[in-house]
Design a protein around this motif. Structure first.
Motif, PDB file in Angstrom:
ATOM      1  N   MET A   1       0.929  -1.160  -0.107  1.00  0.00           N
ATOM      2  CA  MET A   1      -0.174   0.030   0.097  1.00  0.00           C
ATOM      3  C   MET A   1       0.901   1.266  -0.180  1.00  0.00           C
ATOM      4  N   GLU A 107      -8.543  -3.705  -6.991  1.00  0.00           N
ATOM      5  CA  GLU A 107      -7.720  -2.999  -6.045  1.00  0.00           C
ATOM      6  C   GLU A 107      -8.206  -2.414  -4.744  1.00  0.00           C
ATOM      7  N   ASP A 110      -8.596  -4.764  -1.845  1.00  0.00           N
ATOM      8  CA  ASP A 110      -7.071  -4.908  -1.537  1.00  0.00           C
ATOM      9  C   ASP A 110      -7.031  -3.823  -0.416  1.00  0.00           C
ATOM     10  N   LEU A 111      -7.213  -2.626  -0.868  1.00  0.00           N
ATOM     11  CA  LEU A 111      -6.662  -1.470   0.025  1.00  0.00           C
ATOM     12  C   LEU A 111      -7.791  -1.416   1.472  1.00  0.00           C
ATOM     13  N   GLN A 113      -9.101  -4.071   2.783  1.00  0.00           N
ATOM     14  CA  GLN A 113      -8.464  -5.030   3.682  1.00  0.00           C
ATOM     15  C   GLN A 113      -7.521  -4.816   4.344  1.00  0.00           C
ATOM     16  N   LYS A 114      -6.523  -4.006   3.660  1.00  0.00           N
ATOM     17  CA  LYS A 114      -5.114  -3.770   4.389  1.00  0.00           C
ATOM     18  C   LYS A 114      -5.267  -2.635   5.337  1.00  0.00           C
ATOM     19  N   ILE A 117      -7.458  -4.238   8.306  1.00  0.00           N
ATOM     20  CA  ILE A 117      -6.590  -4.930   9.401  1.00  0.00           C
ATOM     21  C   ILE A 117      -5.580  -4.147  10.222  1.00  0.00           C
ATOM     22  N   PHE A 118      -5.031  -3.112   9.629  1.00  0.00           N
ATOM     23  CA  PHE A 118      -4.006  -2.035  10.491  1.00  0.00           C
ATOM     24  C   PHE A 118      -4.962  -1.455  11.340  1.00  0.00           C
ATOM     25  N   PHE A 141       2.461   2.915   7.730  1.00  0.00           N
ATOM     26  CA  PHE A 141       2.135   2.197   6.978  1.00  0.00           C
ATOM     27  C   PHE A 141       3.233   1.545   6.202  1.00  0.00           C
ATOM     28  N   ALA A 144       3.992  -1.283   8.235  1.00  0.00           N
ATOM     29  CA  ALA A 144       2.896  -2.489   8.109  1.00  0.00           C
ATOM     30  C   ALA A 144       3.051  -3.178   6.922  1.00  0.00           C
ATOM     31  N   GLU A 145       3.868  -2.683   5.853  1.00  0.00           N
ATOM     32  CA  GLU A 145       3.980  -3.629   4.646  1.00  0.00           C
ATOM     33  C   GLU A 145       4.366  -4.821   5.043  1.00  0.00           C
TER      34      GLU A 145
END
Length: 145
Positions: A1, A107, A110-111, A113-114, A117-118, A141, A144-145
């Protein structure tokens, strides 16, 4: 991200959720991520289903029909220390951190979801809400990758 520093805004204040969503959308327009027609689709998306996710965050994004307005995947992070209510007077849902997103194809899922989660760890939301610099938020961030 990938987080772009120019898309992180600190200490913002909004009177309505629509103002907040529009601000996020306009940042994406200015950054070249979406066409201007994406912004009203973000407001429409919130009317269909609230973009408030709990834990003091909201993830404004456009409707499925607005996917054609997305030029490239992008994310903006907006800190709102006083919060903005995405709920009602009777059932307030106050967000202090907004993640405005646009994604090519799927996409955006995906964003979301990330981000989810964070931000499932409320301590991470507090870190963003309390951050004093754009670089500090971007670093959360990167880590967090």
């Amino acid at each position: 991200m990938e987080i772009q520093n120019h898309l992180i805004k600190l200490n913002q204040n909004f009177n309505t959720k629509e103002e907040a969503i529009e601000f996020c959308g306009n940042l994406l327009v200015e950054g070249g991520y979406v066409k201007p027609d994406y912004v009203p689709a973000m407001i429409e998306r919130n009317k269909e289903l609230s973009v408030y996710m709990g834990n003091f965050i909201a993830i404004p994004h456009g409707t499925d029909q607005a996917k054609k307005e997305v030029l490239k995947t992008g994310i903006t992070i907006v800190q709102v220390p006083r919060g903005v209510n995405f709920g009602t007077e009777e059932n307030p849902q106050v967000a202090t951190v907004l993640f405005g997103i646009a994604g090519i194809g799927n996409e955006h899922l995906d964003l979301i979801q990330k981000i989810s989660i964070f931000c499932a760890d409320v301590d991470n939301v507090v870190k963003i809400a309390d951050a004093q610099t754009v670089e500090e938020i971007a670093s959360f961030f990167a880590d967090a990758e």
